[in-house]
Write a protein that holds these residues in place. Sequence first.
Motif, short mmCIF file in Angstrom:
data_model
loop_
_atom_site.label_atom_id
_atom_site.label_comp_id
_atom_site.label_asym_id
_atom_site.label_seq_id
_atom_site.Cartn_x
_atom_site.Cartn_y
_atom_site.Cartn_z
N GLY A 50 0.37 -1.33 0.19
CA GLY A 50 -0.16 -0.13 -0.03
C GLY A 50 0.59 0.82 0.60
N MET A 51 1.85 1.00 0.37
CA MET A 51 2.95 2.60 1.28
C MET A 51 3.43 2.51 -0.42
SD MET A 51 2.68 4.01 4.00
CE MET A 51 0.90 3.10 4.14
N ALA A 52 3.17 1.57 -1.12
CA ALA A 52 4.46 1.62 -2.56
C ALA A 52 3.47 2.22 -3.78
CB ALA A 52 4.99 0.16 -3.22
N ALA A 53 1.98 1.75 -3.48
CA ALA A 53 1.08 2.68 -4.34
C ALA A 53 1.08 3.79 -4.10
CB ALA A 53 0.08 1.81 -4.30
N ILE A 54 0.68 3.93 -2.65
CA ILE A 54 0.94 5.67 -2.62
C ILE A 54 1.80 6.68 -3.20
CG2 ILE A 54 0.73 7.49 -0.86
CD1 ILE A 54 -0.69 5.31 0.93
N ALA A 55 3.27 6.38 -3.54
CA ALA A 55 4.51 6.81 -3.66
C ALA A 55 3.84 6.52 -5.48
CB ALA A 55 5.77 6.19 -3.61
N ALA A 56 3.80 5.31 -5.75
CA ALA A 56 3.94 5.86 -7.22
C ALA A 56 2.93 6.68 -7.87
CB ALA A 56 3.30 4.09 -7.99
N GLY A 57 1.36 6.40 -7.00
CA GLY A 57 0.24 6.67 -7.84
C GLY A 57 0.62 8.86 -7.58
N LEU A 58 2.00 8.61 -6.54
CA LEU A 58 1.73 10.67 -6.23
C LEU A 58 2.75 11.10 -6.93
CD1 LEU A 58 1.71 11.30 -2.50
CD2 LEU A 58 0.04 11.16 -4.59
N VAL A 59 3.54 9.97 -7.91
CA VAL A 59 4.66 10.45 -8.52
C VAL A 59 3.76 10.67 -9.77
CG1 VAL A 59 7.07 9.59 -10.03
CG2 VAL A 59 6.43 9.43 -7.50
N ILE A 60 3.02 9.94 -10.27
CA ILE A 60 2.56 9.66 -11.93
C ILE A 60 1.66 11.12 -12.12
CG2 ILE A 60 1.18 8.73 -13.17
CD1 ILE A 60 2.32 5.86 -11.96
N ARG A 61 0.70 10.88 -10.94
CA ARG A 61 -0.28 12.44 -11.10
C ARG A 61 -0.39 13.75 -11.73
NH1 ARG A 61 -4.18 13.15 -5.78
NH2 ARG A 61 -2.56 14.67 -4.75
N PRO A 62 0.85 14.01 -11.10
CA PRO A 62 0.62 15.64 -11.26
C PRO A 62 1.05 15.98 -13.15
CG PRO A 62 2.10 15.20 -9.44
CD PRO A 62 1.92 13.73 -10.11
N TYR A 63 2.53 14.61 -13.63
CA TYR A 63 2.71 14.64 -15.04
C TYR A 63 1.69 13.85 -15.80
CZ TYR A 63 6.28 16.69 -12.30
OH TYR A 63 6.68 17.86 -11.05
N ILE A 64 0.53 13.39 -15.52
CA ILE A 64 0.45 12.90 -16.53
C ILE A 64 -0.76 12.85 -17.73
CG2 ILE A 64 -2.06 12.35 -15.51
CD1 ILE A 64 -1.38 9.17 -15.86
N LEU A 92 -7.29 11.17 -12.48
CA LEU A 92 -7.91 10.67 -11.39
C LEU A 92 -7.59 9.52 -11.58
CD1 LEU A 92 -11.90 11.87 -12.46
CD2 LEU A 92 -10.26 12.38 -10.81
N ALA A 93 -6.81 8.18 -12.70
CA ALA A 93 -6.64 7.53 -12.36
C ALA A 93 -5.73 7.30 -11.71
CB ALA A 93 -6.78 6.23 -13.72
N ALA A 94 -4.43 7.62 -11.95
CA ALA A 94 -3.03 8.25 -10.95
C ALA A 94 -3.54 8.30 -9.72
CB ALA A 94 -2.36 8.78 -10.96
N SER A 95 -4.17 9.19 -9.26
CA SER A 95 -4.82 9.58 -7.94
C SER A 95 -6.07 7.70 -6.73
CB SER A 95 -6.09 10.48 -7.67
OG SER A 95 -5.35 11.84 -8.14
N ALA A 96 -6.21 7.10 -8.58
CA ALA A 96 -6.83 6.04 -7.36
C ALA A 96 -5.90 5.42 -7.01
CB ALA A 96 -7.98 5.68 -8.67
N LEU A 97 -5.20 4.72 -7.80
CA LEU A 97 -4.00 4.63 -7.64
C LEU A 97 -3.04 4.50 -5.82
CD1 LEU A 97 -1.85 2.29 -7.98
CD2 LEU A 97 -0.07 3.87 -9.09
N ALA A 98 -2.96 5.39 -5.81
CA ALA A 98 -2.29 6.33 -4.76
C ALA A 98 -3.39 6.10 -3.31
CB ALA A 98 -1.90 7.97 -4.39
N LEU A 99 -4.51 5.83 -3.92
CA LEU A 99 -6.08 5.77 -2.93
C LEU A 99 -6.07 4.44 -2.36
CD1 LEU A 99 -8.12 8.23 -4.07
CD2 LEU A 99 -6.64 8.39 -1.94
N MET A 100 -5.58 3.98 -3.23
CA MET A 100 -5.83 2.71 -2.98
C MET A 100 -4.75 1.42 -1.94
SD MET A 100 -5.56 -0.87 -6.07
CE MET A 100 -3.76 -0.91 -5.88
N GLY A 101 -3.49 2.08 -2.10
CA GLY A 101 -2.57 2.12 -1.29
C GLY A 101 -3.20 2.70 -0.20
N ILE A 102 -3.81 3.46 0.39
CA ILE A 102 -4.49 4.66 1.19
C ILE A 102 -5.28 3.12 1.64
CG2 ILE A 102 -5.30 6.32 2.50
CD1 ILE A 102 -3.73 8.00 0.63
#
Length: 436
Positions: free
Chosen positions: A113-127, A134-144
């Motif tokens: 879950g922590m790894a998913a949060i980190a990945a989502g937060l890296v991806i979402r601003p630059y997509i 929304l999809a990258a946010s969902a990845l981070a939120l899945m980990g949360i």
Amino acid sequence: MPDDETQTSTLKSGPATRTAHELRAPRLPGAGDTPAPWLLRLIAVGLVLAALNLRPAITSLGALLEEVREGLHMSGSVAGVLTSVPPLCFAVFGVMAPRLARRFGAGTVVCAGMAAIAAGLVIRPYIGSTAGFLAASALALMGIAVSNILMPVIVKRWFPDRVGTMTGLYSMALALGTALAAAVTVPVTGALGGDWQAGLVVWAAPAALAVLPWIVLVRDRTPAPGQPAPAPSASGRAAPEAPALRITRSRTAWGLACFFGLQATAAYITMGWMPQIFRDAGVSAGTAGLLLAVTMAMGVPLAFVIPRVASRLKQQGPIVVVLGLCGLIGYGGLYLAPAAGAWAWALLLGVANCAFPLALTMIGMRARSGAGVVRLSAFAQSAGYLISIPGPLLVGVLYQHSGGWGLPIALMAGLMIPQMVAGILAGRDRTIEDEC
């Protein structure tokens, strides 16, 4: 009593008969063992680091919502959808947490879950698109989401005699992470040249750091310390598990789900929209972010105190009522004088938001066993987040179509009444095992 041959066979079975997998796995405590002090300290550190990362993905976005809307060309209604994504993801992905924990172990799931949060937060601003954001946010939120569900479970498992204290510790860390993201996102963005993308991506670093303590528990499949392992049957296989609790028959479980859902509604409306309310009232963006930080920071001391007090009371209804009244007064102030009394309203709403650590404490108190806590945590949080989904979206729609904050604030205040009723029901001195 076993005969001499059986005893001899048992004594001979030892390290020489272990599988290669067992030899590679770290020696964590099994059933009845006392966990090593260093391991408990590491788990406590892991809980704190994980909790620090359970809200910055949301509050950092709330502080920069206007810039994100402009950068991605969002309407008010679409922004309302964006603020509804967290509870939707928590409801959908939270249901998966108990099954994933049984299959892979709770520590492994939190690590992922922590790894998913980190990945989502890296991806979402630059997509570069609303859908991708929304999809990258969902990845981070899945980990949360999965970590949200498993925090009470891990506390009940490793610290069964300190549920109130440990719940308070990670609730305090959660509030601290929430407040820090709200307070420093705007200044950090300014220091990085005003680039909202850079201001959001910085929160991936603490999430990546939070992965490290949980690596030790990746191979952990042992029962909770002090709890017996499943007894083998005559065939040598584990005996069938006891029938699962029919948790939907429990009034306490439903009351806790409604209480959790309504407090989550208030929390996500606050995190997503409160800075915008203050900005529309003439408050600067930086001050609006600080006001949100004050609201979240109130949870730092209170999130440690409230669980300890609640765990000593047989019924938690009085605490529910006090928090609800603070919310009603805070929303009334936002309606009548949003700018003039901004700091007072932020403080009061911060007190009201401490219904979250209270709900987590009640999850640990309303079930007798670790298995019961797993089921109650998954049910109350998943059903609760489903209940909370329409709230932020409805606020966005009312704001866009009414042209002001009068109707949205009236909605927020009105929801405090059923929240108090559900909290009183959930806070009664009984367990789900009594009702199921």
